[in-house]
Design an enzyme around this catalytic site. Sequence first.
Site, short mmCIF file in Angstrom:
data_model
loop_
_atom_site.label_atom_id
_atom_site.label_comp_id
_atom_site.label_asym_id
_atom_site.label_seq_id
_atom_site.Cartn_x
_atom_site.Cartn_y
_atom_site.Cartn_z
N GLY A 90 -0.29 -10.25 3.64
CA GLY A 90 -0.78 -9.02 3.34
C GLY A 90 -1.24 -8.76 4.69
N ASN A 110 -0.12 -5.00 4.65
CA ASN A 110 -1.14 -3.97 4.45
C ASN A 110 -2.71 -3.96 4.58
OD1 ASN A 110 1.40 -2.10 3.77
ND2 ASN A 110 2.05 -3.84 3.01
N LEU A 141 0.49 -8.78 -7.37
CA LEU A 141 1.94 -9.92 -7.59
C LEU A 141 1.80 -9.51 -10.00
CD1 LEU A 141 4.28 -11.88 -6.38
CD2 LEU A 141 4.71 -9.53 -6.51
N ASN A 151 -1.51 1.67 -6.35
CA ASN A 151 -0.23 0.45 -5.60
C ASN A 151 0.68 1.04 -4.51
OD1 ASN A 151 0.98 -2.15 -5.88
ND2 ASN A 151 2.72 -1.12 -7.41
N HIS A 166 5.00 0.12 -3.42
CA HIS A 166 6.21 -0.74 -3.83
C HIS A 166 7.17 0.52 -3.13
CE1 HIS A 166 8.48 -2.55 -7.01
NE2 HIS A 166 9.65 -1.08 -6.49
N ASP A 172 5.00 -0.23 -12.07
CA ASP A 172 5.58 1.01 -10.88
C ASP A 172 5.34 2.05 -11.53
OD1 ASP A 172 5.96 -1.47 -8.91
OD2 ASP A 172 7.28 -2.53 -9.95
N GLU A 207 5.04 2.11 5.18
CA GLU A 207 3.43 1.20 4.97
C GLU A 207 3.11 1.33 5.25
OE1 GLU A 207 5.81 -1.58 0.81
OE2 GLU A 207 5.06 -2.09 2.85
#
Length: 199
Positions: free
Chosen positions: A19, A21, A92, A109, A111, A152, A181
């Site tokens: 976590g 991010n 996930l 999202n 990636h 994705d 990120e």
Amino acid sequence: MSGQKNRAVNVAIFASGAGSNAQKIIDVFRNDDLIKIKLIISNNAEAGVLSIAANEKIPSLLIKKKRFYEEDAYLPELKEQQIDFIVLAGFLLKVPSILINRYPNKIVNIHPALLPKYGGKGMYGSKVHEAVIAAKEKESGISIHYVDEIYDHGNIIFQARCTVDENENPATLAQKIHLLEHKHYPEVIARLLKATNNS
Ligand code: GRF
């Protein structure tokens, strides 16, 4: 959002792991009047993100796969918290169609590679970095994209790049990617949400 300009945009973060991010996003919007991190959702009882939620006093929800896919995908809980927008940050599980239909272009999202390369089912965490290094790529990066029904795959909103150096290993590459990120994900979310809120 959708004409509700009197209140903040309420965001739910979905995450399965540490976590970092999520923490960054919470930090950036902590005192923001327009964007509120309202709910943290995880499918993993051991996920670090649930401790983050507890520390931050943000309500959290541990979801069960069966209900997520075979029943109402927790829509009543999202509705109860007036969730307008969903941020996946290391989540996930595949997002079920019921949620995608209820939140069109309102689920994003991140990636850890330059999509469309190195994405898809099974491409997560260190596996992505291992594949990038094995292919002798000279650069990698991050992709922030809308979520559709294919892993994705949704439209890309933003990408940032970093070099893959001679002696790079998955751990060092992961570090570089995390820095990108943490810098860009909150910025991109702010840009998307503030644009919608003002339109
Ligand atoms: C990130 O690298 C993200 O790109 C991927 O999962 C990782 C989550 O890391 N989807 P964290 O849990 O936010 O630290």
